[in-house]
Design a protein around this motif. Structure first.
Motif, PDB file in Angstrom:
ATOM      1  N   PRO A   1      -0.158  -1.903  -6.025  1.00  0.00           N
ATOM      2  CA  PRO A   1      -1.169  -0.857  -6.178  1.00  0.00           C
ATOM      3  C   PRO A   1      -1.173  -0.102  -7.515  1.00  0.00           C
ATOM      4  O   PRO A   1      -1.266   1.132  -7.537  1.00  0.00           O
ATOM      5  CB  PRO A   1      -0.839   0.091  -5.015  1.00  0.00           C
TER       6      PRO A   1
ATOM      7  N   SER B   1     -14.792   0.827   4.281  1.00  0.00           N
ATOM      8  CA  SER B   1     -15.918  -0.113   4.359  1.00  0.00           C
ATOM      9  C   SER B   1     -16.378  -0.327   5.799  1.00  0.00           C
ATOM     10  O   SER B   1     -17.528  -0.698   6.039  1.00  0.00           O
ATOM     11  CB  SER B   1     -15.538  -1.448   3.720  1.00  0.00           C
TER      12      SER B   1
ATOM     13  N   GLY C   1       0.819  -1.196   0.000  1.00  0.00           N
ATOM     14  CA  GLY C   1       0.000   0.000   0.000  1.00  0.00           C
ATOM     15  C   GLY C   1       0.857   1.251   0.000  1.00  0.00           C
ATOM     16  O   GLY C   1       2.083   1.184   0.151  1.00  0.00           O
TER      17      GLY C   1
ATOM     18  N   ALA D   1      -6.300  -4.430  -5.948  1.00  0.00           N
ATOM     19  CA  ALA D   1      -7.763  -4.541  -5.912  1.00  0.00           C
ATOM     20  C   ALA D   1      -8.219  -5.878  -6.477  1.00  0.00           C
ATOM     21  O   ALA D   1      -9.183  -6.485  -5.985  1.00  0.00           O
ATOM     22  CB  ALA D   1      -8.403  -3.393  -6.677  1.00  0.00           C
TER      23      ALA D   1
ATOM     24  N   GLY E   1     -11.766  -1.703   1.145  1.00  0.00           N
ATOM     25  CA  GLY E   1     -10.869  -0.664   1.617  1.00  0.00           C
ATOM     26  C   GLY E   1     -11.243  -0.246   3.025  1.00  0.00           C
ATOM     27  O   GLY E   1     -12.270  -0.656   3.582  1.00  0.00           O
TER      28      GLY E   1
ATOM     29  N   ASN F   1      -9.171  -5.368   6.114  1.00  0.00           N
ATOM     30  CA  ASN F   1      -7.737  -5.274   5.814  1.00  0.00           C
ATOM     31  C   ASN F   1      -7.059  -6.620   5.548  1.00  0.00           C
ATOM     32  O   ASN F   1      -5.901  -6.661   5.151  1.00  0.00           O
ATOM     33  CB  ASN F   1      -7.022  -4.557   6.961  1.00  0.00           C
TER      34      ASN F   1
ATOM     35  N   GLY G   1      -9.547   4.050  -0.979  1.00  0.00           N
ATOM     36  CA  GLY G   1      -8.453   4.445  -0.104  1.00  0.00           C
ATOM     37  C   GLY G   1      -7.767   5.670  -0.667  1.00  0.00           C
ATOM     38  O   GLY G   1      -8.421   6.670  -0.971  1.00  0.00           O
TER      39      GLY G   1
ATOM     40  N   THR H   1     -12.150  -0.872  -4.217  1.00  0.00           N
ATOM     41  CA  THR H   1     -11.415  -0.609  -2.984  1.00  0.00           C
ATOM     42  C   THR H   1     -11.179   0.889  -2.870  1.00  0.00           C
ATOM     43  O   THR H   1     -10.646   1.516  -3.781  1.00  0.00           O
ATOM     44  CB  THR H   1     -10.078  -1.368  -2.953  1.00  0.00           C
TER      45      THR H   1
END
Length: 250
Positions: free
Chosen positions: A65, A208, A9, A106, A205, A231, A132, A130
């Motif tokens: 990512p 949620s 991430g 994702a 993400g 997570n 974020g 997702t």
């Protein structure tokens, strides 16, 4: 079967060994902050440290990512531009001595939700979004991954990428209420619904966990549900991807 899954991430790189029969982590996950440079060599060293932490020697799955095709980074996303064109699998294999399966993060999260989470009982066409730093997306037809859907990259009005207007990082930066942000996110969901007409949209993400705060702002003519795995999804899905690549018949 137990496989190490890694989820990369913008702020942290997390890993855990996953039991692929149950979806449970064999030991607590381990996290190392993403290097500020977000450059390939520094991040490869973090991957090496994660592997060493678990004293792991098998194949590894990794969620990355941005767009990944055949192990190669096709866009820098929120990372360094030095990533473009890099064979991520080869880089991590060189750093660790282990075989890697690298897919979009994702896509990985959705694989986990389809196998163990909110999409487990669903057939048809499912989208996983997702939320974020950006808006990641994964697409699945009858449980099979259709890779490299990057719906957050669609342009919208004056924005080159709609994620620059509707991601949860924007909510934080602009200090939007859940109602204000939810209205933006609803526009994004309707935008992709008109294009793709999915049977189910899963929302994942970190945001949620606040599903009840914004779900009433969402009005799309299809089923929408929060992801269940939170997570854990990225790590679990990365491990699933490694199983699919290296032991596809099991």
């Amino acid at each position: 079967m137990e496989i190490l899954g890694i989820d990369i991430g913008g702020s942290g790189i997390k890993g855990a060994i996953v039991n692929l029969e149950t979806g449970e982590f064999v030991a607590p996950k381990f996290r190392i902050p993403t290097p500020e440079s977000r450059e390939p060599e520094e991040m490869a060293r973090v991957i090496k440290s994660l592997v060493e932490h678990f004293k792991y020697e098998g194949v590894v799955g990794c969620g990355f990512p941005t767009i990944v095709k055949k192990g190669i980074c096709k866009d820098e996303g929120n990372l360094s531009k030095k990533w473009v064109g890099v064979n991520i699998e080869e880089l991590f294999e060189k750093a660790t001595g282990l075989k890697f399966a690298v897919i979009n993060d994702a896509d990985a999260a959705g694989l986990a939700e389809i196998k163990f989470g909110a999409g487990k009982e669903e057939d048809g066409f499912t989208l996983m979004i997702t939320v974020g730093t950006g808006l990641g997306s994964g697409a699945y037809c009858s449980g099979d991954l259709i890779p490299n859907f990057e719906l957050g990259q669609l342009s919208y009005n004056e924005y080159e990428k709609i994620e620059d207007w509707a991601a949860s990082s924007v909510k934080k930066r602009e200090k939007l209420s859940f109602k204000e942000w939810g209205s933006r996110f609803n526009i994004f969901l309707n935008h992709i619904y008109k294009i793709l007409n999915p049977d189910l949209i899963l929302i994942g993400g970190g945001i949620s966990k606040d599903w009840l705060e914004f779900k009433d702002q969402l009005n799309v003519n299809t089923n929408i549900a929060p992801a269940k795995l939170r997570n854990k999804a990225g790590i679990m899905g990365a491990a699933i991807a490694a199983k699919h690549k290296f032991q596809p018949r099991n």
